[in-house]
Write a protein that holds these residues in place. Sequence first.
Motif, mmCIF file in Angstrom:
data_model
loop_
_atom_site.group_PDB
_atom_site.id
_atom_site.type_symbol
_atom_site.label_atom_id
_atom_site.label_comp_id
_atom_site.label_asym_id
_atom_site.label_seq_id
_atom_site.Cartn_x
_atom_site.Cartn_y
_atom_site.Cartn_z
ATOM 1 N N TYR A 99 0.983 -1.354 -0.126
ATOM 2 C CA TYR A 99 0.000 -0.060 0.216
ATOM 3 C C TYR A 99 0.777 1.231 0.056
ATOM 4 O O TYR A 99 0.289 2.367 -0.573
ATOM 5 C CB TYR A 99 -0.979 0.066 1.216
ATOM 6 C CG TYR A 99 -2.071 -0.808 0.979
ATOM 7 C CD1 TYR A 99 -3.038 -0.696 0.390
ATOM 8 C CD2 TYR A 99 -2.060 -2.294 1.959
ATOM 9 C CE1 TYR A 99 -3.965 -1.442 0.378
ATOM 10 C CE2 TYR A 99 -3.268 -2.991 1.761
ATOM 11 C CZ TYR A 99 -4.357 -2.552 0.893
ATOM 12 O OH TYR A 99 -5.384 -3.514 0.732
ATOM 13 N N SER A 100 2.067 1.245 0.486
ATOM 14 C CA SER A 100 2.866 2.387 0.667
ATOM 15 C C SER A 100 4.175 2.318 0.063
ATOM 16 O O SER A 100 4.797 3.464 -0.057
ATOM 17 C CB SER A 100 3.131 2.836 2.147
ATOM 18 O OG SER A 100 1.908 2.950 3.055
ATOM 19 N N HIS A 101 4.512 1.264 -0.418
ATOM 20 C CA HIS A 101 5.875 1.042 -1.058
ATOM 21 C C HIS A 101 5.705 0.862 -2.973
ATOM 22 O O HIS A 101 6.045 1.563 -3.529
ATOM 23 C CB HIS A 101 6.555 0.038 -0.436
ATOM 24 C CG HIS A 101 7.989 -0.261 -0.798
ATOM 25 N ND1 HIS A 101 7.934 -0.720 -2.012
ATOM 26 C CD2 HIS A 101 9.408 0.100 -0.361
ATOM 27 C CE1 HIS A 101 9.686 -1.112 -2.060
ATOM 28 N NE2 HIS A 101 10.133 -0.272 -1.045
ATOM 29 N N GLU A 102 5.107 -0.266 -2.952
ATOM 30 C CA GLU A 102 5.141 -0.858 -4.260
ATOM 31 C C GLU A 102 4.154 0.089 -5.187
ATOM 32 O O GLU A 102 4.773 0.445 -6.451
ATOM 33 C CB GLU A 102 4.447 -2.104 -4.256
ATOM 34 C CG GLU A 102 4.442 -3.102 -5.298
ATOM 35 C CD GLU A 102 3.165 -2.827 -6.314
ATOM 36 O OE1 GLU A 102 3.166 -3.535 -7.546
ATOM 37 O OE2 GLU A 102 2.352 -1.944 -5.885
ATOM 38 N N PRO A 103 3.217 0.905 -4.771
ATOM 39 C CA PRO A 103 2.386 1.877 -5.689
ATOM 40 C C PRO A 103 3.340 2.908 -6.220
ATOM 41 O O PRO A 103 2.911 3.650 -7.316
ATOM 42 C CB PRO A 103 1.309 2.056 -4.921
ATOM 43 C CG PRO A 103 0.932 1.121 -3.753
ATOM 44 C CD PRO A 103 2.488 0.559 -3.471
ATOM 45 N N TYR A 104 4.175 2.966 -5.502
ATOM 46 C CA TYR A 104 5.216 4.180 -5.964
ATOM 47 C C TYR A 104 6.599 3.939 -6.436
ATOM 48 O O TYR A 104 6.692 4.091 -7.620
ATOM 49 C CB TYR A 104 5.440 5.091 -4.695
ATOM 50 C CG TYR A 104 4.327 5.850 -3.974
ATOM 51 C CD1 TYR A 104 3.375 6.731 -4.481
ATOM 52 C CD2 TYR A 104 3.661 5.023 -2.924
ATOM 53 C CE1 TYR A 104 2.293 7.184 -4.143
ATOM 54 C CE2 TYR A 104 2.504 5.434 -2.165
ATOM 55 C CZ TYR A 104 1.742 6.631 -2.892
ATOM 56 O OH TYR A 104 0.554 7.053 -2.393
ATOM 57 N N ILE A 105 7.262 3.062 -5.822
ATOM 58 C CA ILE A 105 8.648 2.666 -6.427
ATOM 59 C C ILE A 105 8.479 1.606 -7.401
ATOM 60 O O ILE A 105 9.019 1.832 -8.397
ATOM 61 C CB ILE A 105 9.282 1.987 -5.070
ATOM 62 C CG1 ILE A 105 9.586 3.134 -3.925
ATOM 63 C CG2 ILE A 105 10.820 1.389 -5.708
ATOM 64 C CD1 ILE A 105 10.652 2.494 -2.826
ATOM 65 N N ALA A 106 7.608 0.611 -7.673
ATOM 66 C CA ALA A 106 7.361 -0.041 -8.523
ATOM 67 C C ALA A 106 6.998 0.479 -9.781
ATOM 68 O O ALA A 106 7.178 0.378 -10.904
ATOM 69 C CB ALA A 106 6.428 -1.319 -8.150
ATOM 70 N N VAL A 107 6.040 1.537 -9.635
ATOM 71 C CA VAL A 107 5.450 2.344 -10.768
ATOM 72 C C VAL A 107 6.452 3.236 -11.183
ATOM 73 O O VAL A 107 6.249 2.990 -12.635
ATOM 74 C CB VAL A 107 4.094 2.703 -10.359
ATOM 75 C CG1 VAL A 107 3.405 3.680 -11.409
ATOM 76 C CG2 VAL A 107 3.063 1.855 -9.742
ATOM 77 N N ALA A 108 6.995 3.762 -10.683
ATOM 78 C CA ALA A 108 8.223 4.591 -11.113
ATOM 79 C C ALA A 108 9.045 3.849 -11.866
ATOM 80 O O ALA A 108 9.354 4.340 -13.184
ATOM 81 C CB ALA A 108 8.730 5.359 -10.187
ATOM 82 N N ARG A 109 9.561 2.628 -11.551
ATOM 83 C CA ARG A 109 10.540 1.739 -12.103
ATOM 84 C C ARG A 109 9.825 1.230 -13.504
ATOM 85 O O ARG A 109 10.447 1.138 -14.421
ATOM 86 C CB ARG A 109 10.919 0.672 -11.215
ATOM 87 C CG ARG A 109 11.716 -0.289 -11.884
ATOM 88 C CD ARG A 109 11.942 -1.535 -10.968
ATOM 89 N NE ARG A 109 12.668 -2.697 -11.673
ATOM 90 C CZ ARG A 109 12.152 -3.741 -11.955
ATOM 91 N NH1 ARG A 109 10.787 -3.835 -11.750
ATOM 92 N NH2 ARG A 109 12.748 -4.516 -12.622
ATOM 93 N N ALA A 110 8.701 0.985 -13.631
ATOM 94 C CA ALA A 110 7.824 0.328 -14.558
ATOM 95 C C ALA A 110 8.014 1.543 -15.527
ATOM 96 O O ALA A 110 7.993 1.193 -16.583
ATOM 97 C CB ALA A 110 6.368 -0.095 -14.301
#
Length: 203
Positions: A99-110
């Motif tokens: 909820y607080s990590h993947e939606p930001y770091i993963a999306v920016a990386r994608a």
Amino acid sequence: MKLYDYLPSGNGYKVRLLLAQLGRRFTLIEKDIAKGETRTPEFLAINPNGRIPVLELDDGRHLSESDAILFYLAEGTPFLPEERFARADVLRWMFFEQYSHEPYIAVARAWLHVFTGRPVEPDRLREKMEGGYRALDVMERHLAARRFFVDERYTIADIALYAYTHVAHEGDFHLGRYPNVRTWLARVASQPGYVPITQREFD
């Protein structure tokens, strides 16, 4: 077991890393999400949500959602504590990751590394960067006096958070001001059975 996955995916990597560290044999079935291979009728019959990873068990049942798969595989192993509070704390960090990590770091990386060539709106990217750094700030403070996230031992909470944190630089996140996070990353990478994110062959 069969694992339907996309190698650049951190969510899929969580499962591959745990399987490798458990010494569990599995067949990797790659699905290219960029080509829509998880949106076919055949795949949607396996996971109606149309996402990887999906673990097919020996009895033919399918389990999706990376952290649910981690919890299933870790049951009865050292990767998931038996003590009640520690188990809940593992879940707490896994929920934080989703909820607080993947939606930001993963999306920016994608946006910047995986699906290159597509236009990215600066305001949306800025939002992802700010959210990602907030998550890293939380992790840095938590790791100030700890070796691992829960119970001073390596658990699936570490695996869940490691997956996208260790490739955060591919999303233009700079970890220079996070010495505790960087030390923890190295500690995770030194665990027995460790495999890199894009490894295809497993013992």
